[in-house]
Design an enzyme around this catalytic site. Structure first.
Site, mmCIF file in Angstrom:
data_model
loop_
_atom_site.group_PDB
_atom_site.id
_atom_site.type_symbol
_atom_site.label_atom_id
_atom_site.label_comp_id
_atom_site.label_asym_id
_atom_site.label_seq_id
_atom_site.Cartn_x
_atom_site.Cartn_y
_atom_site.Cartn_z
ATOM 1 N N HIS A 138 1.167 -1.162 -0.363
ATOM 2 C CA HIS A 138 -0.217 0.245 0.023
ATOM 3 C C HIS A 138 0.552 1.428 -0.440
ATOM 4 O O HIS A 138 0.549 2.419 0.280
ATOM 5 C CB HIS A 138 -0.811 0.114 1.236
ATOM 6 C CG HIS A 138 -1.771 0.749 0.830
ATOM 7 N ND1 HIS A 138 -3.287 -0.639 -0.137
ATOM 8 C CD2 HIS A 138 -2.327 1.796 1.297
ATOM 9 C CE1 HIS A 138 -4.227 0.639 0.208
ATOM 10 N NE2 HIS A 138 -3.736 1.944 1.243
ATOM 11 N N ASP A 182 -7.652 3.145 8.780
ATOM 12 C CA ASP A 182 -8.772 3.058 8.514
ATOM 13 C C ASP A 182 -8.969 2.256 7.638
ATOM 14 O O ASP A 182 -10.144 2.075 7.116
ATOM 15 C CB ASP A 182 -8.841 5.105 7.232
ATOM 16 C CG ASP A 182 -9.339 6.269 8.549
ATOM 17 O OD1 ASP A 182 -9.446 6.403 9.501
ATOM 18 O OD2 ASP A 182 -9.170 7.453 7.779
ATOM 19 N N GLU A 231 -12.023 12.746 13.532
ATOM 20 C CA GLU A 231 -11.305 12.970 12.387
ATOM 21 C C GLU A 231 -11.864 14.276 11.847
ATOM 22 O O GLU A 231 -13.229 14.777 12.205
ATOM 23 C CB GLU A 231 -11.163 11.713 11.461
ATOM 24 C CG GLU A 231 -10.413 10.693 11.676
ATOM 25 C CD GLU A 231 -10.348 9.619 10.517
ATOM 26 O OE1 GLU A 231 -10.158 10.170 9.149
ATOM 27 O OE2 GLU A 231 -9.589 8.470 10.584
#
Length: 524
Positions: free
Chosen positions: A101, A168, A284
């Site tokens: 990623h 997340d 957030e």
């Protein structure tokens, strides 16, 4: 005409295959012949398909081909490869790859060997996540470094337990996030994922399998946490877990005033004790702008009936700031949640009428990004370039960042279509002994520009990223990159600051031949 097109397509496919085959042949010259005599040689692949898969990452911008890919069936295979590379007469680099990623080739090993950690999952299906309890720690989960966080969630929930710090997106490997930090909206209260690890097994750059913790081989333990893969490959991590909640009260509130938005965020994260019943579990924030709809791949939170009035606000103000919070609960606490939220609302300054609530299961909340991923995959929009930028910056300069970057660069250029995240964290939830680098102030912000682009226009997003970093440098805003991407030694020294000397010493101690994670371009 159709026949001619078919013939042309056939020859294009054949030519592509021959090109990849020739590339693989060229790469094979970098591969020591003795490597193919080891007892795990049958799990080393040099075919075009294996090479191609290991030469790209989520960023889809940098492409670097390894000489070979190891698909390990056990930790022993990893130990054997690194021990061979350490003792080999010529340089041979090695990089561990999970879900890859990274966005600028950090998990690649040009002309070296990539270890496909995901291969271990099929060989450790029942032992990849093991839950236990000891008096000194309480509950814990022993987790393979190749395991995905979604696997950890599912396995621990079978025992009514779960980790407390998340990212997340849950389809990332444990070893991958612990090599960076692992942050999300829970970090203000529970710290990053690297603050919730008791112990690890690590294969060092010498090919030694070492168990380490804060009390046993602590130099290796703290070096590896946030160490960008430079000191070893995590094959097991003992993670802190606690009783899992059942439900989540999930709320978003909209602001037109940036000062009110950040003031409320900072107030909410100031209540952060693990045992404080009135503390939130997740805080957030994000930007809503004209280029992108309020709902995006991260979550489809807003009801379609509310989209027109939200976009009307965006049109009026240019940028709307969205404060996002969540509180976990179960059967014993469900009656107090509504009262706690009502008290919280009374002290906040969001725009009247723009408070939207949801009540979802714990798993649905944590896995909220997955549905967006699957939708993009079905549309062929997931495997595209992602010129992301993730940074930390001090609380004292966040207002300057808003006016100089959000308003003067991002809003005026009007090209940003992906999510833009902004939320604060508490420094005291981080362990300064780890390799991770964060700002010096007690409260600091993370800002993430999660761009997606076409293959022919990713450069303009990257140029915007570079321009906003230049603005920060000129304005004296000290920015720290998360998922750092530097090209010179001087930039890396500046990034690590006071930690550089220890970081360099640890490299010589645990990976003296500079073999591991060459894609980071720190020592190679």
């Amino acid at each position: 005409m159709a026949l001619n097109c078919a013939v042309q397509a056939y020859f294009i496919v054949i030519l592509s295959f021959i090109t990849r085959l020739m590339s693989t042949a060229r790469k094979s010259k970098f591969l020591p012949s003795k490597l193919l005599t080891l007892d795990f040689f049958q799990r080393i692949r040099t075919d075009p398909l294996a090479i191609e898969s290991a030469s790209r990452d989520y960023g889809n911008i940098v492409h670097e081909s390894p000489a070979a890919v190891l698909y390990p069936s056990s930790v022993k295979d990893i130990v054997g490869l690194i021990k061979f590379a350490y003792n080999y007469s010529a340089p041979l680099t090695v990089s561990a790859r999970g879900r890859s990623h990274s966005v600028f080739g950090q998990a690649m090993a040009p002309n070296g060997v990539v270890i496909d950690m995901m291969s271990l999952r099929s060989h450790r299906e029942k032992t990849g996540v093991l839950v236990g309890k000891i008096p000194s720690l309480g509950f814990y989960a022993d987790v393979g470094g190749e395991q995905l966080w979604i696997d950890v969630l599912k396995a621990t929930l079978e025992h009514g337990l779960a980790p407390v710090s998340w990212t997340d997106y849950l389809y990332l490997t444990v070893g991958g996030t612990l090599s960076n930090a692992g942050i999300s909206g829970q970090s203000f209260r529970y710290g990053p994922q690297i603050s919730n690890v008791y112990e690890m097994d690590v294969v060092t750059g010498k090919g030694e399998l070492v168990t380490c913790s804060a009390h046993k081989n602590p130099e290796l333990f703290f070096a590896v946490l946030g160490g960008l893969g430079q000191f070893g490959i995590i094959t097991r991590a003992r993670i802190a877990i606690e009783p899992a909640p059942k439900r989540v009260k999930w709320v978003r509130m909209l602001y037109s005033d940036f000062s009110a938005f950040t003031k409320d965020q900072e107030r909410l994260i100031s209540i952060n004790g693990r045992k404080q019943s009135n503390a939130l579990d997740y805080v957030e924030g994000s930007l809503l702008m004209n280029q992108g709809p309020p709902n995006n791949w991260r979550s489809s939170f807003f009801p379609s009936s509310d989209i027109p009035r939200i976009m009307s606000l965006v049109t009026q103000h240019g940028i709307i700031y969205c404060l996002e919070v969540a509180k976990y609960y179960d059967d014993t606490t469900q009656h107090s949640v509504a009262k706690e939220f009502q008290q919280m609302y009374e002290g906040l300054s969001f725009i009247a009428g723009f408070k939207l609530e949801k009540d979802v299961s714990y798993v649905e909340f944590l896995d909220r990004v997955r549905s967006g991923e699957l939708k993009l995959q079905s549309q062929g929009l997931w495997d595209v370039p992602h010129p992301w930028l993730n940074i930390f910056l001090p609380k004292s300069r966040i207002s300057d960042f808003n006016s100089g970057v959000f308003r003067d660069i991002v809003l005026k250029r009007n090209i940003t279509t992906g999510p833009v995240l902004i939320y604060p964290m508490n420094r005291n939830k981080w362990d300064d002994r780890t390799s991770a680098v964060i700002p010096d102030e007690e409260v600091f912000y993370t800002v993430g520009f999660l761009h997606s682009s076409g293959f022919d226009d990713w450069q303009r997003y990257d140029d915007q990223n570079k321009d906003l970093l230049k603005f920060c440098e000129k304005a004296g805003i000290k920015v720290t990159m998360y998922f750092p991407n530097y090209k010179t030694k001087e930039e890396w020294i500046n990034h690590f600051g006071s930690k550089w000397a220890t970081f360099r010493e640890n490299k010589y101690l645990f990976d003296p031949r500079m073999m591991l994670s060459p894609g980071q371009r720190i020592f190679n």
